[in-house]
Design a protein around this motif. Structure first.
Motif, mmCIF file in Angstrom:
data_model
loop_
_atom_site.group_PDB
_atom_site.id
_atom_site.type_symbol
_atom_site.label_atom_id
_atom_site.label_comp_id
_atom_site.label_asym_id
_atom_site.label_seq_id
_atom_site.Cartn_x
_atom_site.Cartn_y
_atom_site.Cartn_z
ATOM 1 N N PHE A 140 0.846 -1.209 0.000
ATOM 2 C CA PHE A 140 0.000 0.000 0.000
ATOM 3 C C PHE A 140 0.874 1.249 0.000
ATOM 4 O O PHE A 140 0.518 2.258 -0.618
ATOM 5 C CB PHE A 140 -0.946 -0.003 1.213
ATOM 6 C CG PHE A 140 -2.300 -0.605 0.922
ATOM 7 C CD1 PHE A 140 -2.424 -1.929 0.554
ATOM 8 C CD2 PHE A 140 -3.453 0.169 0.998
ATOM 9 C CE1 PHE A 140 -3.671 -2.491 0.267
ATOM 10 C CE2 PHE A 140 -4.708 -0.372 0.721
ATOM 11 C CZ PHE A 140 -4.822 -1.703 0.355
ATOM 12 N N GLU A 142 4.027 1.336 -1.189
ATOM 13 C CA GLU A 142 4.736 1.304 -2.474
ATOM 14 C C GLU A 142 3.857 1.824 -3.623
ATOM 15 O O GLU A 142 4.309 2.557 -4.484
ATOM 16 C CB GLU A 142 5.173 -0.143 -2.750
ATOM 17 C CG GLU A 142 5.868 -0.380 -4.066
ATOM 18 C CD GLU A 142 7.258 0.226 -4.115
ATOM 19 O OE1 GLU A 142 7.832 0.419 -3.025
ATOM 20 O OE2 GLU A 142 7.747 0.509 -5.241
ATOM 21 N N TYR A 143 2.582 1.421 -3.621
ATOM 22 C CA TYR A 143 1.695 1.759 -4.747
ATOM 23 C C TYR A 143 0.747 2.925 -4.439
ATOM 24 O O TYR A 143 -0.227 3.139 -5.157
ATOM 25 C CB TYR A 143 0.880 0.519 -5.156
ATOM 26 C CG TYR A 143 1.725 -0.514 -5.853
ATOM 27 C CD1 TYR A 143 2.009 -0.426 -7.216
ATOM 28 C CD2 TYR A 143 2.290 -1.570 -5.134
ATOM 29 C CE1 TYR A 143 2.806 -1.365 -7.844
ATOM 30 C CE2 TYR A 143 3.099 -2.509 -5.751
ATOM 31 C CZ TYR A 143 3.342 -2.403 -7.104
ATOM 32 O OH TYR A 143 4.149 -3.334 -7.731
ATOM 33 N N ASP A 144 1.033 3.698 -3.420
ATOM 34 C CA ASP A 144 0.174 4.846 -3.067
ATOM 35 C C ASP A 144 -1.285 4.418 -2.917
ATOM 36 O O ASP A 144 -2.189 5.017 -3.511
ATOM 37 C CB ASP A 144 0.261 5.951 -4.134
ATOM 38 C CG ASP A 144 1.545 6.747 -4.006
ATOM 39 O OD1 ASP A 144 2.088 6.798 -2.883
ATOM 40 O OD2 ASP A 144 1.999 7.295 -5.022
ATOM 41 N N GLY A 145 -1.529 3.407 -2.116
ATOM 42 C CA GLY A 145 -2.881 2.879 -1.939
ATOM 43 C C GLY A 145 -3.696 3.647 -0.917
ATOM 44 O O GLY A 145 -4.692 3.108 -0.410
ATOM 45 N N GLN A 147 -4.624 7.981 0.739
ATOM 46 C CA GLN A 147 -4.309 9.399 0.860
ATOM 47 C C GLN A 147 -4.468 9.804 2.326
ATOM 48 O O GLN A 147 -3.495 9.906 3.045
ATOM 49 C CB GLN A 147 -5.219 10.222 -0.066
ATOM 50 C CG GLN A 147 -4.825 10.043 -1.537
ATOM 51 C CD GLN A 147 -5.678 10.859 -2.464
ATOM 52 O OE1 GLN A 147 -6.087 11.974 -2.162
ATOM 53 N NE2 GLN A 147 -5.947 10.307 -3.641
ATOM 54 N N THR A 152 -7.790 2.818 5.269
ATOM 55 C CA THR A 152 -6.700 1.876 4.977
ATOM 56 C C THR A 152 -6.644 0.646 5.889
ATOM 57 O O THR A 152 -6.446 -0.471 5.385
ATOM 58 C CB THR A 152 -5.349 2.628 4.988
ATOM 59 O OG1 THR A 152 -5.486 3.813 4.216
ATOM 60 C CG2 THR A 152 -4.243 1.778 4.401
ATOM 61 N N ALA A 204 -8.559 6.345 -3.751
ATOM 62 C CA ALA A 204 -7.225 5.783 -3.981
ATOM 63 C C ALA A 204 -7.302 4.379 -4.605
ATOM 64 O O ALA A 204 -6.373 3.582 -4.468
ATOM 65 C CB ALA A 204 -6.458 5.725 -2.653
ATOM 66 N N GLY A 207 -4.360 2.621 -6.779
ATOM 67 C CA GLY A 207 -3.227 2.153 -5.975
ATOM 68 C C GLY A 207 -3.591 0.943 -5.128
ATOM 69 O O GLY A 207 -2.782 0.029 -4.936
ATOM 70 N N GLN A 210 -3.649 -2.093 -7.404
ATOM 71 C CA GLN A 210 -2.278 -2.477 -7.772
ATOM 72 C C GLN A 210 -1.576 -3.170 -6.607
ATOM 73 O O GLN A 210 -0.875 -4.167 -6.784
ATOM 74 C CB GLN A 210 -1.483 -1.233 -8.173
ATOM 75 C CG GLN A 210 -1.746 -0.767 -9.585
ATOM 76 C CD GLN A 210 -0.836 0.400 -9.932
ATOM 77 O OE1 GLN A 210 -0.926 1.470 -9.286
ATOM 78 N NE2 GLN A 210 0.021 0.231 -10.896
ATOM 79 N N ALA A 211 -1.766 -2.633 -5.409
ATOM 80 C CA ALA A 211 -1.110 -3.213 -4.231
ATOM 81 C C ALA A 211 -1.610 -4.631 -3.968
ATOM 82 O O ALA A 211 -0.818 -5.552 -3.716
ATOM 83 C CB ALA A 211 -1.366 -2.329 -3.007
#
Ligand code: FES
Ligand code: FES
Length: 233
Positions: A140, A142-145, A147, A152, A204, A207, A210-211
């Motif tokens: 999270f 690493e991939y800007d998961g 803001q 989160t 988000a 991200g 992707q994460a």
């Protein structure tokens, strides 16, 4: 079992309500209608206002006496000071309160704590190993998961369970081939669907997807190598 007339029900409800309001044990009056064991339990609860509960949270055993109306979310945040789990809507609509109960993801705002007597609960605080982040936590970042980060903890707990569900081969509503056995492939569509109970007001999502995909692929590769994944809890 004896039938209860409408008159008896109304009378008993009045006695229970009045007894609770005044703090008077009402077991004796209820005994004829709901049975001796239940009456004793109700009497004890009326007298103390709390019931005993034992559960393990992030590997640590807890024994508490709580109001039976307390949700698992409030137990974690207000009684055990585990504030990583967030309260968003408090109505089962946002997923911010997601935790794992015996490995299964649940909305802790919708679940009474008492239901989890004897269970293993994992929250965001329990995912890392000391200073070493859980692979999903690292991904999270690493991939800007995220803001603001409010959603989160719920997103990450949900994703941890999701990867395990896919590893078991659980299907989702977008799984194309239901006859296929073995682990489910987590493509973007599958991840979006399986994470759809977790809302992110900051948007988000790219991200986050992707994460989750990164960790699921890594876990899958390791599973093929040595038979165990590392994203599950
Ligand atoms: S706080 Fe539980 S789903 Fe929103
Ligand atoms: S990161 Fe702000 S709500 Fe998701």
């Amino acid at each position: 079992m004896a039938e209860i007339t409408r008159r008896e029900f109304v009378t008993t409800a009045g006695v229970i309500t009045g007894g609770l309001a005044c703090g008077i044990p009402v077991a004796a009056r209820q005994q004829n209608l709901i049975g001796a064991a239940s009456a004793t339990e109700v009497s004890e609860q009326a007298a103390t206002g709390s019931v005993p509960l034992g559960l393990t949270v992030n590997g640590q055993e807890h024994r508490v006496n709580i109001d039976p109306r307390v949700t698992l979310l409030d137990l974690l945040r207000e009684h055990l000071n585990l504030t990583g789990t967030k309260k968003g809507c408090d109505h089962g609509q946002c997923g911010a309160c997601t935790v794992l109960a015996n490995g299964r993801r649940i909305n802790s705002c919708l679940s009474l704590a008492l239901v989890h007597d004897g269970e293993q609960i994992t929250t965001i605080e329990g995912l890392a190993h000391g200073e070493e982040l859980h692979p999903l936590q690292a991904a999270f970042i690493e991939y800007d998961g995220f803001q603001c980060g409010y959603c989160t903890p719920g997103q990450i707990c949900s994703a941890a369970a999701l990867i395990e569900e896919a590893r078991r081969g659980d299907a989702s509503v977008v799984t194309a081939d239901l006859s296929k056995s073995g682990p489910a492939e987590l493509n973007v569509e599958e991840i979006r669907e399986r994470m759809s109970g977790n809302i992110c007001r900051c948007g988000a999502y790219p991200g986050i997807v992707q994460a989750v995909q990164f960790v699921s692929r890594k876990t899958s590769a390791r599973s093929h190598g040595n038979g165990v994944g590392d994203a599950a809890v």
